[in-house]
Design a protein around this motif. Sequence first.
Motif, PDB file in Angstrom:
ATOM      1  N   GLY A  75       0.798  -1.241   0.000  1.00 39.01           N
ATOM      2  CA  GLY A  75       0.000   0.000   0.000  1.00 39.01           C
ATOM      3  C   GLY A  75       0.816   1.269   0.000  1.00 39.01           C
ATOM      4  N   TYR A  76       2.100   1.188  -0.021  1.00 35.50           N
ATOM      5  CA  TYR A  76       2.937   2.376  -0.054  1.00 35.50           C
ATOM      6  C   TYR A  76       3.100   2.851  -1.495  1.00 35.50           C
ATOM      7  N   ALA A  77       3.630   4.120  -1.622  1.00 31.73           N
ATOM      8  CA  ALA A  77       3.860   4.699  -2.946  1.00 31.73           C
ATOM      9  C   ALA A  77       5.144   5.492  -2.900  1.00 31.73           C
ATOM     10  N   LEU A  78       5.823   5.592  -4.043  1.00 32.57           N
ATOM     11  CA  LEU A  78       7.029   6.371  -4.171  1.00 32.57           C
ATOM     12  C   LEU A  78       6.705   7.707  -4.833  1.00 32.57           C
ATOM     13  N   ARG A 113      11.003  14.231   1.903  1.00 27.90           N
ATOM     14  CA  ARG A 113      10.334  15.085   2.907  1.00 27.90           C
ATOM     15  C   ARG A 113       9.309  15.996   2.218  1.00 27.90           C
ATOM     16  N   ALA A 114       8.261  16.384   2.974  1.00 25.88           N
ATOM     17  CA  ALA A 114       7.239  17.285   2.427  1.00 25.88           C
ATOM     18  C   ALA A 114       7.772  18.684   2.227  1.00 25.88           C
ATOM     19  N   GLY A 115       8.784  19.061   3.019  1.00 28.22           N
ATOM     20  CA  GLY A 115       9.341  20.384   2.879  1.00 28.22           C
ATOM     21  C   GLY A 115      10.122  20.573   1.601  1.00 28.22           C
ATOM     22  N   ASP A 116      10.465  19.465   0.940  1.00 30.54           N
ATOM     23  CA  ASP A 116      11.221  19.550  -0.300  1.00 30.54           C
ATOM     24  C   ASP A 116      10.300  19.823  -1.503  1.00 30.54           C
ATOM     25  N   ALA A 144       4.374  12.932  10.190  1.00 32.91           N
ATOM     26  CA  ALA A 144       5.327  12.390  11.198  1.00 32.91           C
ATOM     27  C   ALA A 144       6.675  12.206  10.556  1.00 32.91           C
ATOM     28  N   ARG A 145       7.687  12.673  11.319  1.00 36.25           N
ATOM     29  CA  ARG A 145       9.064  12.556  10.801  1.00 36.25           C
ATOM     30  C   ARG A 145       9.494  11.073  10.855  1.00 36.25           C
ATOM     31  N   ALA A 146       9.991  10.723   9.726  1.00 38.06           N
ATOM     32  CA  ALA A 146      10.432   9.297   9.669  1.00 38.06           C
ATOM     33  C   ALA A 146      11.609   9.075  10.599  1.00 38.06           C
TER      34      ALA A 146
END
Length: 524
Positions: free
Chosen positions: A459-462, A473-476, A506-508
Amino acid sequence: MNETASESRTNATEFSVSEISGALKRTVEDVFGNVRVRGEISGYRGPHSSGHAYFALKDDRARLEAVVWKGTMSRLKFRPEEGMEVVASGKLTTYPGSSKYQIVIDNLEPAGAGALMALLEERKRRLAAEGLFDPAAKRRLPFMPAVIGVITSPTGAVIRDILHRIRDRFPLHVIVWPVRVQGETSGAEAAAAVTGFNELTSDGPIRRPDVLIVARGGGSLEDLWGFNDEALSRAVAASRIPVISAVGHETDWTLIDLAADVRAPTPTGAAEMAVPVRAELEAALAALASRLQGCVTRLLERDRQAVRAAARALPTPDQLLGLKRRRFDEAESRLQRALEVGLERKRARLAAIRLTPAALSRRMSEARLLIGRDMARAQAALFAVVRERRERFRNSSARLTPISILRRQRQQTETLAGLARRGDQALDVRLERLRARLTQADRLLSTLKLSEQSILERGYALVLDEQGALVRRAGDIAAGQTLELRFADGAATATAKGGKPVAEPARARPVQKPKDSGNQGSLF
């Protein structure tokens, strides 16, 4: 002159030489038509090719020429020999060709037993000096012959006695060679029979006998004279087959008795010497079999008693194996516990290992670097060897002949080719090992469900940017940026909106490097 010629004439009758010779021949033959002359043979000239024999009879004062015609020679009872004293019967005649008179012999007899014995003794001494009677040359008779050869007359009582005795004692095959046992030709026939038996083969249609019997009944010295023949004695001495002499009675003796390997007193005794008694052999064999059976029985009984005694002293199988069985049971229980403990330890150690795609990628990058370094080193080594070989070739080319130059070039070419093959082989082996390790790592990732596809299946995605780089990261992410979302079954394109996201993701947690345990090795 006429008076002298008339005075030399007489009234005597003139005869020619032939007339005088013929008159003398008729006179001598008429007066000495049948005479007996005793004398010693001198100048014996054996039978010529014509069959006649010529010699002289002499005493201490005179000499008389003698001739024996071919027909008379064949009827003589013995063969004349030099120095033999004989009584010749015949008629006197003359030989006109040499003016000699001679006796034409019709019959020839020994002068007496004394003369024959003297001749026999002289022949015995001569043959003994040649070694024909040497006891060391005598052969032993076979204990149990298969074939017996008998040399004797086929019509006399001797052959019947021999056959009867052999039939009673031990029946076997008997070959009879018929010969005359009396007369002038008896010795020659017996010698031919001995030679003929020796010429037979063991595998021929007529098998060669294992022993020979030369037999004859009793008789006087003159009757047995044929068995004193020198040729017969030599044939018996040279025979490869053992010979039994059975000539005459026990008191009689001949030269063949001395030349034979064994002398029998009688022909019946010769048959008894040649074969054993079958009944006695069977009885002896039965006695030996009985003794052998008794010995084997006693030996087995003694061994059986020894085994019983040894069995009483030995411990039982339970006593011997009891301690071993106990040790085996204890080892089995300890082994089972050790396997369980070892399995738990391995399971715990495996659970402590954390494999991530980043770690696998790092290991693969390190492996590629190692492969590239090894390939560069191999190529540099190959070039260095080639340069060294070329330099040596340049240095030695001036000193070499064209033939040696070609030979060296061929050798260097083969060496370079071998080095190139070895370098290629080493590179192939290295690549194959690294490929196998990479395949093993990939298989391990698939097994542990840690591969990229396995993660996407859960269920994950790249998230990838325009350059295909992974967005971590979302900040990128900038507002309006085009992104590629890669799922397990395909990819989709999305555009990022401006402003901050509603909830802070959440930070990995950073991936911690697993601790290196004592038994955990590198995957590569």
